[in-house]
Design a protein around this motif. Structure first.
Motif, PDB file in Angstrom:
ATOM      1  N   ALA A  11     -11.980  12.083 -11.012  1.00  0.00           N
ATOM      2  CA  ALA A  11     -12.626  13.036 -10.094  1.00  0.00           C
ATOM      3  C   ALA A  11     -12.808  12.412  -8.711  1.00  0.00           C
ATOM      4  O   ALA A  11     -12.568  13.051  -7.678  1.00  0.00           O
ATOM      5  N   HIS A  12     -13.215  11.158  -8.680  1.00  0.00           N
ATOM      6  CA  HIS A  12     -13.458  10.456  -7.417  1.00  0.00           C
ATOM      7  C   HIS A  12     -12.168  10.347  -6.592  1.00  0.00           C
ATOM      8  O   HIS A  12     -12.138  10.684  -5.402  1.00  0.00           O
ATOM      9  N   ASN A  13     -11.096   9.900  -7.252  1.00  0.00           N
ATOM     10  CA  ASN A  13      -9.839   9.714  -6.514  1.00  0.00           C
ATOM     11  C   ASN A  13      -9.188  11.037  -6.148  1.00  0.00           C
ATOM     12  O   ASN A  13      -8.556  11.156  -5.091  1.00  0.00           O
ATOM     13  N   LEU A  14      -9.356  12.043  -6.997  1.00  0.00           N
ATOM     14  CA  LEU A  14      -8.803  13.358  -6.660  1.00  0.00           C
ATOM     15  C   LEU A  14      -9.478  13.924  -5.410  1.00  0.00           C
ATOM     16  O   LEU A  14      -8.831  14.552  -4.566  1.00  0.00           O
ATOM     17  N   THR A  15     -10.768  13.679  -5.265  1.00  0.00           N
ATOM     18  CA  THR A  15     -11.482  14.168  -4.072  1.00  0.00           C
ATOM     19  C   THR A  15     -10.957  13.481  -2.807  1.00  0.00           C
ATOM     20  O   THR A  15     -10.795  14.135  -1.765  1.00  0.00           O
ATOM     21  N   ILE A  16     -10.622  12.201  -2.908  1.00  0.00           N
ATOM     22  CA  ILE A  16     -10.015  11.507  -1.761  1.00  0.00           C
ATOM     23  C   ILE A  16      -8.671  12.172  -1.414  1.00  0.00           C
ATOM     24  O   ILE A  16      -8.356  12.405  -0.242  1.00  0.00           O
ATOM     25  N   LEU A  17      -7.902  12.521  -2.438  1.00  0.00           N
ATOM     26  CA  LEU A  17      -6.614  13.172  -2.194  1.00  0.00           C
ATOM     27  C   LEU A  17      -6.795  14.557  -1.569  1.00  0.00           C
ATOM     28  O   LEU A  17      -6.023  14.973  -0.704  1.00  0.00           O
ATOM     29  N   ARG A  18      -7.802  15.272  -2.006  1.00  0.00           N
ATOM     30  CA  ARG A  18      -8.004  16.645  -1.493  1.00  0.00           C
ATOM     31  C   ARG A  18      -8.481  16.648  -0.047  1.00  0.00           C
ATOM     32  O   ARG A  18      -8.206  17.585   0.701  1.00  0.00           O
ATOM     33  N   ASP A  19      -9.209  15.617   0.359  1.00  0.00           N
ATOM     34  CA  ASP A  19      -9.874  15.598   1.663  1.00  0.00           C
ATOM     35  C   ASP A  19      -8.828  15.522   2.788  1.00  0.00           C
ATOM     36  O   ASP A  19      -8.050  14.562   2.847  1.00  0.00           O
ATOM     37  N   ARG A  20      -8.842  16.501   3.691  1.00  0.00           N
ATOM     38  CA  ARG A  20      -7.831  16.536   4.753  1.00  0.00           C
ATOM     39  C   ARG A  20      -7.949  15.363   5.722  1.00  0.00           C
ATOM     40  O   ARG A  20      -6.996  15.051   6.435  1.00  0.00           O
ATOM     41  N   THR A  21      -9.126  14.704   5.758  1.00  0.00           N
ATOM     42  CA  THR A  21      -9.296  13.590   6.706  1.00  0.00           C
ATOM     43  C   THR A  21      -8.812  12.256   6.123  1.00  0.00           C
ATOM     44  O   THR A  21      -8.848  11.242   6.815  1.00  0.00           O
ATOM     45  N   THR A  22      -8.384  12.241   4.885  1.00  0.00           N
ATOM     46  CA  THR A  22      -7.900  10.984   4.277  1.00  0.00           C
ATOM     47  C   THR A  22      -6.609  10.539   4.967  1.00  0.00           C
ATOM     48  O   THR A  22      -5.670  11.330   5.105  1.00  0.00           O
ATOM     49  N   SER A  23      -6.569   9.278   5.378  1.00  0.00           N
ATOM     50  CA  SER A  23      -5.374   8.754   6.062  1.00  0.00           C
ATOM     51  C   SER A  23      -4.246   8.543   5.046  1.00  0.00           C
ATOM     52  O   SER A  23      -4.485   8.482   3.837  1.00  0.00           O
ATOM     53  N   SER A  24      -3.050   8.380   5.569  1.00  0.00           N
ATOM     54  CA  SER A  24      -1.894   8.182   4.693  1.00  0.00           C
ATOM     55  C   SER A  24      -2.040   6.948   3.796  1.00  0.00           C
ATOM     56  O   SER A  24      -1.812   7.036   2.581  1.00  0.00           O
ATOM     57  N   PRO A  25      -2.455   5.786   4.340  1.00  0.00           N
ATOM     58  CA  PRO A  25      -2.617   4.623   3.445  1.00  0.00           C
ATOM     59  C   PRO A  25      -3.666   4.863   2.363  1.00  0.00           C
ATOM     60  O   PRO A  25      -3.458   4.482   1.205  1.00  0.00           O
ATOM     61  N   ASP A  26      -4.783   5.503   2.738  1.00  0.00           N
ATOM     62  CA  ASP A  26      -5.825   5.771   1.733  1.00  0.00           C
ATOM     63  C   ASP A  26      -5.334   6.782   0.701  1.00  0.00           C
ATOM     64  O   ASP A  26      -5.672   6.704  -0.488  1.00  0.00           O
ATOM     65  N   PHE A  27      -4.538   7.746   1.170  1.00  0.00           N
ATOM     66  CA  PHE A  27      -3.984   8.755   0.259  1.00  0.00           C
ATOM     67  C   PHE A  27      -3.073   8.073  -0.772  1.00  0.00           C
ATOM     68  O   PHE A  27      -3.173   8.318  -1.962  1.00  0.00           O
ATOM     69  N   ARG A  28      -2.203   7.188  -0.298  1.00  0.00           N
ATOM     70  CA  ARG A  28      -1.292   6.488  -1.223  1.00  0.00           C
ATOM     71  C   ARG A  28      -2.059   5.664  -2.243  1.00  0.00           C
ATOM     72  O   ARG A  28      -1.703   5.632  -3.420  1.00  0.00           O
ATOM     73  N   GLN A  29      -3.104   4.987  -1.773  1.00  0.00           N
ATOM     74  CA  GLN A  29      -3.855   4.141  -2.708  1.00  0.00           C
ATOM     75  C   GLN A  29      -4.610   4.963  -3.744  1.00  0.00           C
ATOM     76  O   GLN A  29      -4.661   4.603  -4.920  1.00  0.00           O
ATOM     77  N   ALA A  30      -5.178   6.087  -3.304  1.00  0.00           N
ATOM     78  CA  ALA A  30      -5.890   6.943  -4.262  1.00  0.00           C
ATOM     79  C   ALA A  30      -4.892   7.539  -5.265  1.00  0.00           C
ATOM     80  O   ALA A  30      -5.192   7.659  -6.463  1.00  0.00           O
ATOM     81  N   ALA A  31      -3.698   7.900  -4.780  1.00  0.00           N
ATOM     82  CA  ALA A  31      -2.672   8.440  -5.688  1.00  0.00           C
ATOM     83  C   ALA A  31      -2.278   7.387  -6.724  1.00  0.00           C
ATOM     84  O   ALA A  31      -2.087   7.687  -7.905  1.00  0.00           O
ATOM     85  N   ARG A  32      -2.198   6.161  -6.283  1.00  0.00           N
ATOM     86  CA  ARG A  32      -1.834   5.069  -7.191  1.00  0.00           C
ATOM     87  C   ARG A  32      -2.912   4.865  -8.259  1.00  0.00           C
ATOM     88  O   ARG A  32      -2.625   4.720  -9.443  1.00  0.00           O
ATOM     89  N   ARG A  33      -4.178   4.875  -7.819  1.00  0.00           N
ATOM     90  CA  ARG A  33      -5.272   4.674  -8.792  1.00  0.00           C
ATOM     91  C   ARG A  33      -5.309   5.825  -9.795  1.00  0.00           C
ATOM     92  O   ARG A  33      -5.481   5.617 -11.001  1.00  0.00           O
ATOM     93  N   LEU A  34      -5.135   7.037  -9.282  1.00  0.00           N
ATOM     94  CA  LEU A  34      -5.150   8.196 -10.181  1.00  0.00           C
ATOM     95  C   LEU A  34      -3.946   8.160 -11.132  1.00  0.00           C
ATOM     96  O   LEU A  34      -4.073   8.517 -12.314  1.00  0.00           O
ATOM     97  N   ALA A  35      -2.800   7.719 -10.630  1.00  0.00           N
ATOM     98  CA  ALA A  35      -1.599   7.642 -11.479  1.00  0.00           C
ATOM     99  C   ALA A  35      -1.812   6.694 -12.652  1.00  0.00           C
ATOM    100  O   ALA A  35      -1.351   6.954 -13.766  1.00  0.00           O
ATOM    101  N   HIS A  36      -2.525   5.589 -12.430  1.00  0.00           N
ATOM    102  CA  HIS A  36      -2.810   4.678 -13.555  1.00  0.00           C
ATOM    103  C   HIS A  36      -3.534   5.429 -14.669  1.00  0.00           C
ATOM    104  O   HIS A  36      -3.196   5.302 -15.853  1.00  0.00           O
ATOM    105  N   LEU A  37      -4.546   6.199 -14.276  1.00  0.00           N
ATOM    106  CA  LEU A  37      -5.342   6.913 -15.282  1.00  0.00           C
ATOM    107  C   LEU A  37      -4.502   7.985 -15.975  1.00  0.00           C
ATOM    108  O   LEU A  37      -4.579   8.168 -17.198  1.00  0.00           O
TER     109      LEU A  37
END
Ligand code: URA
Length: 205
Positions: A11-37
């Motif tokens: 839920a935490h990482n998905l919210t980072i992905l949804r947030d339009r203000t998330t930068s590209s590097p932060d988006f990639r990292q959140a996608a990576r963390r969520l992909a592990h799960l």
């Protein structure tokens, strides 16, 4: 019905992905963390076999995965999940399913496919945004033609239309997702969704 990840980190990482203000590097990292799960969930029922090993102190029986894993990345957004999947399954073979959504009809248009040997493997189709289900249906049909019989789709967000489409076309394909969203809009984007996953991963528009 899909398996929806029930974990605070999802839920935490998905919210980072949804947030339009998330930068590209932060988006990639959140996608990576969520992909592990997501990948861990998509493989939680894999069979194990016994293996005899020696610890530094004595012989013992361990466990190892009984069959190989193949990752099939639906281009291009699926590439955003592949590194995390490879961290969990470093021996995985990798296939690519190059499909583009028609701007007018949202139907899948194939431009490139390359698959490794599939028939003995747990095949994970990495399709982050399950919208109409057209691309995933196409990829699932392609891997089935090549002999895959044990197929799980790994999605970040799924729309009800895509889930229904897949349950009709490929009821044998398991779906794992971090969320089932409300609907699709007139441009076939998932709402509330997270926008265009490929654009946000790769900095395009
Ligand atoms: N693909 C995306 O990247 N986003 C959507 O909302 C739907 C399809």
């Amino acid at each position: 019905m899909p398996t929806v990840l029930d974990h605070p980190l999802a839920a935490h990482n998905l919210t980072i992905l949804r947030d339009r203000t998330t930068s590209s590097p932060d988006f990639r990292q959140a996608a990576r963390r969520l992909a592990h799960l997501l990948v861990a969930e998509a493989t939680c029922d894999m069979s194990l076999e016994d293996v005899e090993i020696e610890t530094p102190l004595e012989a013992t029986t361990g466990k190892r995965l009984a069959k190989p894993v193949v990752l099939v990345s639906v281009l291009r957004a699926g590439l955003g999940l592949i590194d995390a999947a490879l961290e969990l399954f470093p021996d995985a073979r990798i296939g690519y399913a190059g499909v583009q959504r028609s701007e007018d009809t949202a139907e899948p248009l194939e431009y490139y496919t390359k698959f490794p040997h599939l028939d003995d493997a747990r095949v994970l189709i990495l399709e982050p945004m399950l919208a109409t289900g057209g691309s995933l249906q196409w990829a699932a049909s392609k891997v089935a033609e090549q002999g895959a019989t044990d197929v799980t789709a790994v999605c970040v967000v799924a729309a009800p239309a895509g889930i229904e489409h897949m349950s009709r076309a490929h009821p044998d394909v398991r779906l794992v997702t971090a969320a089932v969203d409300r609907s699709l809009d007139e441009n076939f984007y998932i709402r509330p969704g997270l926008g265009d996953m490929g654009d946000r991963l790769f900095g395009t528009e």
